[in-house]
Design an enzyme around this catalytic site. Sequence first.
Site, PDB file in Angstrom:
ATOM      1  N   SER A  40      97.189  67.284 100.777  1.00  0.00           N
ATOM      2  CA  SER A  40      97.670  66.111 100.020  1.00  0.00           C
ATOM      3  C   SER A  40      96.736  64.938 100.236  1.00  0.00           C
ATOM      4  CB  SER A  40      99.066  65.724 100.470  1.00  0.00           C
ATOM      5  OG  SER A  40      99.925  66.817 100.336  1.00  0.00           O
ATOM      6  N   LYS A  47      96.966  76.017 107.642  1.00  0.00           N
ATOM      7  CA  LYS A  47      96.043  74.867 107.681  1.00  0.00           C
ATOM      8  C   LYS A  47      96.449  73.973 108.852  1.00  0.00           C
ATOM      9  CE  LYS A  47      96.441  71.259 104.905  1.00  0.00           C
ATOM     10  NZ  LYS A  47      96.651  70.103 105.788  1.00  0.00           N
ATOM     11  N   MET A  68      93.010  72.920 100.576  1.00  0.00           N
ATOM     12  CA  MET A  68      93.881  72.001  99.820  1.00  0.00           C
ATOM     13  C   MET A  68      94.658  71.146 100.811  1.00  0.00           C
ATOM     14  SD  MET A  68      94.584  72.458  96.447  1.00  0.00           S
ATOM     15  CE  MET A  68      93.991  73.505  95.158  1.00  0.00           C
ATOM     16  N   GLY A 120      98.280  74.655  97.547  1.00  0.00           N
ATOM     17  CA  GLY A 120      98.580  75.129  98.905  1.00  0.00           C
ATOM     18  C   GLY A 120     100.088  75.217  99.100  1.00  0.00           C
ATOM     19  N   HIS A 121     100.796  74.152  98.679  1.00  0.00           N
ATOM     20  CA  HIS A 121     102.263  74.166  98.787  1.00  0.00           C
ATOM     21  C   HIS A 121     102.839  75.266  97.900  1.00  0.00           C
ATOM     22  CE1 HIS A 121     101.481  69.732  99.621  1.00  0.00           C
ATOM     23  NE2 HIS A 121     102.099  70.133 100.713  1.00  0.00           N
ATOM     24  N   GLY A 159     105.533  66.376 100.170  1.00  0.00           N
ATOM     25  CA  GLY A 159     105.308  66.070  98.759  1.00  0.00           C
ATOM     26  C   GLY A 159     103.851  66.012  98.370  1.00  0.00           C
TER      27      GLY A 159
HETATM   28  N1  LIG Z   1      95.821  74.461 101.765  1.00  0.00           N
HETATM   29  C1  LIG Z   1      96.967  74.870 102.257  1.00  0.00           C
HETATM   30  N2  LIG Z   1      97.187  76.186 102.415  1.00  0.00           N
HETATM   31  C2  LIG Z   1      98.360  76.629 102.934  1.00  0.00           C
HETATM   32  N3  LIG Z   1      99.343  75.823 103.317  1.00  0.00           N
HETATM   33  C3  LIG Z   1      99.177  74.501 103.177  1.00  0.00           C
HETATM   34  C4  LIG Z   1      97.987  73.960 102.646  1.00  0.00           C
HETATM   35  N4  LIG Z   1      98.100  72.622 102.625  1.00  0.00           N
HETATM   36  C5  LIG Z   1      99.301  72.332 103.136  1.00  0.00           C
HETATM   37  N5  LIG Z   1      99.945  73.452 103.471  1.00  0.00           N
HETATM   38  C6  LIG Z   1     101.243  73.551 104.108  1.00  0.00           C
HETATM   39  O1  LIG Z   1     102.228  72.913 103.329  1.00  0.00           O
HETATM   40  C7  LIG Z   1     103.260  72.429 104.174  1.00  0.00           C
HETATM   41  C8  LIG Z   1     103.498  71.008 103.848  1.00  0.00           C
HETATM   42  O2  LIG Z   1     102.350  70.267 104.188  1.00  0.00           O
HETATM   43  P1  LIG Z   1     102.108  68.774 103.761  1.00  0.00           P
HETATM   44  O3  LIG Z   1     103.138  68.359 102.789  1.00  0.00           O
HETATM   45  O4  LIG Z   1     101.871  67.960 104.946  1.00  0.00           O
HETATM   46  O5  LIG Z   1     100.797  68.905 102.916  1.00  0.00           O
HETATM   47  P2  LIG Z   1      99.335  68.771 103.388  1.00  0.00           P
HETATM   48  O6  LIG Z   1      98.479  69.067 102.249  1.00  0.00           O
HETATM   49  O7  LIG Z   1      99.174  69.512 104.655  1.00  0.00           O
HETATM   50  O8  LIG Z   1      99.252  67.247 103.669  1.00  0.00           O
HETATM   51  P3  LIG Z   1      98.250  66.492 104.603  1.00  0.00           P
HETATM   52  O9  LIG Z   1      97.215  65.998 103.699  1.00  0.00           O
HETATM   53  O10 LIG Z   1      99.145  65.469 105.155  1.00  0.00           O
HETATM   54  O11 LIG Z   1      97.748  67.409 105.638  1.00  0.00           O
HETATM   55  C9  LIG Z   1     102.749  72.609 105.605  1.00  0.00           C
HETATM   56  O12 LIG Z   1     103.336  73.775 106.141  1.00  0.00           O
HETATM   57  C10 LIG Z   1     101.277  72.804 105.412  1.00  0.00           C
HETATM   58  O13 LIG Z   1     100.673  73.564 106.438  1.00  0.00           O
HETATM   59  N1  BAL Z   2     100.395  68.338 107.096  1.00  0.00           N
HETATM   60  C1  BAL Z   2     100.810  67.669 108.275  1.00  0.00           C
HETATM   61  C2  BAL Z   2     101.343  66.334 108.001  1.00  0.00           C
HETATM   62  C3  BAL Z   2     100.580  65.237 108.627  1.00  0.00           C
HETATM   63  O1  BAL Z   2      99.387  65.385 108.921  1.00  0.00           O
HETATM   64  O2  BAL Z   2     101.122  64.159 108.817  1.00  0.00           O
END
Ligand SMILES: Nc1ncnc2c1ncn2[C@@H]1O[C@H](COP(=O)(O)OP(=O)(O)OP(=O)(O)O)[C@@H](O)[C@H]1O
Ligand code: BAL
Length: 475
Positions: free
Chosen positions: A222, A185, A220, A45-46, A40
């Site tokens: 979260s 990422k 990007m 990125g998502h 979420g």
């Molecule tokens: N900048 C990004 N570019 C491409 N894919 C991304 C990016 N950020 C997150 N994702 C992908 O989105 C999916 C869900 O990731 P998640 O919800 O953990 O978000 P996140 O931004 O990676 O969060 P966190 O801050 O916990 O790392 C994962 O497969 C992650 O690799």
């Molecule tokens: N994007 C991976 C989730 C985590 O760091 O917990």
Amino acid sequence: MQLGPSAAGPVEITDAASMRAFSRERRARNQKVAFVPTMGSLHEGHLSLVRHAKDRAQIVVVSIYVNPTQFAPTEDFEEYPRQNKEDLRKLKEEGGVSAVFMPKNLYAPRNNRDSGTESSESEAEAEDDDTAAASTSDHQTWVSACKLERPLCGKTRPKFFRGVATVVCKLFNIVEPDVALFGEKDYQQLRVIQTMARELDFAVEVVGCPIFRVADGLAMSSRNALLAEGERKKALGISEALSKAAAAVEGLNEGDEVGAHVLCNLVRSTVEKYGGRVDYVDMVDERTLRRVKTVRKAKRSLIAVAAFYRSKHEGQEVRLIDNKVLGGEGSPGEARALKRKVRNLERELRARDHLERENAELRAKLNRMSRPFGFEGMHKYQAARKSIPVKTEISAEKNTAAARNSGFWTVARPSEGTHVGRRMRVLYDQPRQWFTCEVIKESPQGVLTVRYDADGVEDEIDMNKPDFKSTCKFL
Ligand SMILES: Nc1ncnc2c1ncn2[C@@H]1O[C@H](COP(=O)(O)OP(=O)(O)OP(=O)(O)O)[C@@H](O)[C@H]1O
Ligand code: BAL
Ligand SMILES: CC(C)(CO)[C@@H](O)C(=O)[O-]
């Protein structure tokens, strides 16, 4: 029943049985299901993963679940940003997402049910209790990709990948997707899940997608939302450092090599100079994630980094990760994305070629069907004109049938006074109807090029032909 994405936005599903039924129904109708698992707090990125998913399947399912088992007790499970309403708004706005799976708790209640100790009270308690330990304490089955879990993030987060692999395994069993998309990422996570899917025979294609960056280079994430004021600027040091390492490898001569430690030190010192606290910087083989000692321009290696920054939550830190493929020609995800782009462009070009051919055929048919009245005569007239040597020019006054029949042509313009832009009506024989057109070119020999208002088709009309006056009227 609505089977694909709806204008009203994605269907919200919160229990495993309904999610499975939803997917099965679509798959039974030969619709491919693409799955994007997330925690979420959706960002671009998502959404880039969602777009890749839409390219690959008719049905796109996104899950939003902050998985407790991948957080250590000291980590930021409680603080992890949660904003489901906003996420649903973003997915609706993005369009093309059929369902969002938002389970409350994927662990304890189902576990009780499975072991036959069903108790609605304990289910309700567990569902209300969001703390990592309470909601997962009964869980005893774990999935682990042992060797891939140890390096990089595994050193500081020893149980992280076990939690990720287990929840993704559960999600795959619930959603039953044909294809699942993960971001590069989280490169190590992607490799763990690809390995799990292959070794445990999941019928899911696990696809890596390129890292989506903000214009200033920051990947990007979260967790970027958790950064204290001023820390985002420091975090830019990560992408800056990775770019420096990439430039260093780019600058190597073919055949030369550089020590991995040199590049890692460069990255570490740059991240620190910007104000980050480095967790690790490592150079590894992109497939096995084993350390490499040297880097060459022609060979791909992965440099990965994790660094801590101050959180807006007092006393907490935010850990950000990023990576870059050095050497070779970019990451596998980038190569795959490029391949898809090329394939789509080629498809478009083929379609355009086909359209151009169809257009030319239709235009030729139209020209054949709707020539101005007496056009056949004009053709013969033009053919004859080519074979008759022009002896002299005759004036408008002498432009008589007798003069024309004698092989002389007029260059004088008829008294109407034609000019480019003049509008006229032309009588067609098939269908027998007047059409308006505009003169767009005129030749000294009295041949007008006109363009019809109705269809934009250009045509030639010879003012010298005998029936010109009865079939063409200037406006
Ligand atoms: N900048 C990004 N570019 C491409 N894919 C991304 C990016 N950020 C997150 N994702 C992908 O989105 C999916 C869900 O990731 P998640 O919800 O953990 O978000 P996140 O931004 O990676 O969060 P966190 O801050 O916990 O790392 C994962 O497969 C992650 O690799
Ligand atoms: N994007 C991976 C989730 C985590 O760091 O917990
Ligand atoms: C894959 C995942 C959804 C599992 O919780 C999570 O680790 C993430 O968002 O990258």
